[in-house]
Structure formats: C-alpha cells, structure tokens
Design a protein around this motif. Sequence first.
Motif, mmCIF file in Angstrom:
data_model
loop_
_atom_site.group_PDB
_atom_site.id
_atom_site.type_symbol
_atom_site.label_atom_id
_atom_site.label_comp_id
_atom_site.label_asym_id
_atom_site.label_seq_id
_atom_site.Cartn_x
_atom_site.Cartn_y
_atom_site.Cartn_z
ATOM 1 N N THR A 4 37.543 49.950 46.626
ATOM 2 C CA THR A 4 37.772 48.273 46.461
ATOM 3 C C THR A 4 38.454 48.285 45.143
ATOM 4 O O THR A 4 38.451 47.024 44.442
ATOM 5 C CB THR A 4 36.545 47.667 46.626
ATOM 6 N N GLN A 5 38.697 49.282 44.042
ATOM 7 C CA GLN A 5 38.729 49.211 42.867
ATOM 8 C C GLN A 5 40.217 48.268 42.723
ATOM 9 O O GLN A 5 40.303 47.511 41.830
ATOM 10 C CB GLN A 5 39.009 50.402 42.050
ATOM 11 N N LEU B 165 41.327 46.217 44.561
ATOM 12 C CA LEU B 165 41.529 44.702 45.003
ATOM 13 C C LEU B 165 40.587 44.056 43.799
ATOM 14 O O LEU B 165 40.873 43.019 43.282
ATOM 15 C CB LEU B 165 40.642 44.579 46.236
ATOM 16 N N GLN B 166 39.774 44.765 43.087
ATOM 17 C CA GLN B 166 38.811 44.155 41.973
ATOM 18 C C GLN B 166 39.878 44.023 40.754
ATOM 19 O O GLN B 166 39.695 43.017 39.971
ATOM 20 C CB GLN B 166 37.637 44.910 41.711
ATOM 21 N N ASP B 167 40.766 44.898 40.610
ATOM 22 C CA ASP B 167 41.634 44.879 39.321
ATOM 23 C C ASP B 167 42.571 43.731 39.566
ATOM 24 O O ASP B 167 43.317 43.369 38.633
ATOM 25 C CB ASP B 167 42.425 46.459 39.251
ATOM 26 N N GLU C 121 43.734 40.298 39.954
ATOM 27 C CA GLU C 121 43.083 39.131 39.482
ATOM 28 C C GLU C 121 43.013 37.976 40.756
ATOM 29 O O GLU C 121 41.855 37.439 40.963
ATOM 30 C CB GLU C 121 43.456 38.462 38.321
ATOM 31 N N ARG D 95 43.827 38.643 44.030
ATOM 32 C CA ARG D 95 42.841 39.098 45.142
ATOM 33 C C ARG D 95 41.454 38.917 44.933
ATOM 34 O O ARG D 95 40.672 38.646 45.718
ATOM 35 C CB ARG D 95 43.485 40.372 45.641
ATOM 36 N N SER D 96 41.006 39.318 43.888
ATOM 37 C CA SER D 96 39.481 39.497 43.394
ATOM 38 C C SER D 96 39.160 37.991 43.487
ATOM 39 O O SER D 96 37.954 38.004 44.122
ATOM 40 C CB SER D 96 39.374 40.140 42.440
ATOM 41 N N LYS D 97 39.561 37.147 43.134
ATOM 42 C CA LYS D 97 39.135 35.742 42.879
ATOM 43 C C LYS D 97 39.050 35.117 44.200
ATOM 44 O O LYS D 97 37.697 34.551 44.678
ATOM 45 C CB LYS D 97 40.043 34.916 42.102
ATOM 46 N N LEU E 261 36.049 37.182 45.977
ATOM 47 C CA LEU E 261 34.663 36.664 45.510
ATOM 48 C C LEU E 261 34.502 35.102 46.120
ATOM 49 O O LEU E 261 33.146 34.825 46.264
ATOM 50 C CB LEU E 261 34.741 36.728 44.092
ATOM 51 N N TRP F 228 31.002 41.385 43.723
ATOM 52 C CA TRP F 228 31.343 42.643 44.163
ATOM 53 C C TRP F 228 29.969 43.489 44.387
ATOM 54 O O TRP F 228 29.388 43.385 43.534
ATOM 55 C CB TRP F 228 32.503 43.491 43.421
#
Length: 58
Positions: free
Chosen positions: A1-2, A4-6, A8, A10-12, A15, A23
């Motif tokens: 998932t890194q 996706l987390q990176d 911004e 998509r991560s927002k 979340l 996460w």
Amino acid sequence: TQALQDDEARSKAILERIPAGRWGNADDLAGATVFLASDAANYIHGTTLPVDGGWLGR
C-alpha cells in the motif's frame, strides 16, 4: 500500500473511507493473531476476520 499512501490525493480519499481514520500497520494484526492462535478460537474454522479499521463495516 505504500504507493497509495505516497499519493496524497489517493491517500486522502482512502482515509476518508476508513472509520479508524488512519492506515493500518503490522501491530494492528497482533490482537487477531493472538486470538486465532489461542484456545479461545479452537472451534473457529473457515471464516475471514477483517482487520481493516472498519473499512468493510462502513
């Protein structure tokens, strides 16, 4: 998932859909792992135990 987390944006978006608001990490699996490895779970077979911060329950 890194990846996706990176990302911004998509991560927002992701979340916002996780009730826990963050996460997950490896430590989040500890309780479920201990339970499933214990005698308390000795009659549990063929089920899925989601450890997802509430993603599936929303």
